[in-house]
Scaffold this active site. Sequence first.
Site, PDB file in Angstrom:
ATOM      1  N   SER A 198     -74.612 -33.801 -19.003  1.00  0.00           N
ATOM      2  CA  SER A 198     -75.659 -34.479 -18.269  1.00  0.00           C
ATOM      3  C   SER A 198     -75.316 -36.018 -18.226  1.00  0.00           C
ATOM      4  CB  SER A 198     -76.944 -34.590 -19.399  1.00  0.00           C
ATOM      5  OG  SER A 198     -77.765 -35.870 -18.985  1.00  0.00           O
ATOM      6  N   TYR A 211     -81.044 -35.681 -27.376  1.00  0.00           N
ATOM      7  CA  TYR A 211     -80.463 -34.663 -26.467  1.00  0.00           C
ATOM      8  C   TYR A 211     -79.295 -35.561 -25.753  1.00  0.00           C
ATOM      9  CZ  TYR A 211     -80.153 -32.801 -21.387  1.00  0.00           C
ATOM     10  OH  TYR A 211     -79.718 -32.490 -20.319  1.00  0.00           O
TER      11      TYR A 211
END
Length: 305
Positions: A198, A211
Amino acid sequence: MSPPSSIPEQYKPGFLPPSIAKQMQENLPGQQSPLEPAPLDDILADGTKYKPAGKLEGKKAVVTGGDSGIGRSVSILFALEGADVFLHYHPLEEKDANDTKAYIAKVAPSAKVELYAKDLRTEQACLEMVEEVKKWSGSKLDILINNAATQNEVPHIEELESEQWRHVFDVNIHAIFYLSKNLIPIMPWGGSIVNNASINPFVGHPKLLDYTATKGAIVGFSRALSNQIVKEKGIRVNVVCPGPIWTPLVAATMSKESLESFGPSTAIGRAGQPVEVATAFVFLASSDSSYFTAQCFHVNGGAAY
């Protein structure tokens, strides 16, 4: 200058779905079918269909979380490029998995797609999947795509429950370790592992602490694993680091405030579409990228990371 009218609305700067509230979903892991307009899986930014070139002909590929979002597009493009796909999905996403398989049968009828439902939070679940992959592949796997992930916005560390912290780590990084460890032995020289990370480890998303931490771990894990195995086994390991991409996970986990700013702040001025990320996976899985390993591909709309 305005973009040509032939370009899909999703690719025009400033695009947001017509009703953010309508797109929001209450339950994880998120469903693709209710999203409107649907994320683009094989329609490119010029409005044309993705054109395959046989880049993965005869290859066998595993894609985790392959039923929706980025994983769905990766599965479709891999099949178009000639690969057979072992498509893993969470048991709650059966409709999306069946829809993806049916779409692949329509656009790439010669591709073989094996659906496999499993919650990968435990080592035992991952080992059970490994055994199924061995049976399916004849113990020769060319490509491993670790894409499955989860997230849930929490504004402050004091509100982040320990159970959620452990859950996100189990899904996002522990499963990658278990699957990679046990599938590398059946991968030949020239094999490719691509892990989905990400943009968030490079920006530090304040509402996605757990996350973001797991995605940073994926980057470090991938680089170290590549340095460990590429000379000895000829298996390359790379990472794709997407920016804001319109997927069911986003709709199911982000607040209305976050969704309203999702994408327009990028240099390109919009959220990305799954196909724009999947093309990076095709490149990294194919021999086109034979001199790429331990690299992070930043598919992020122009962010300076």
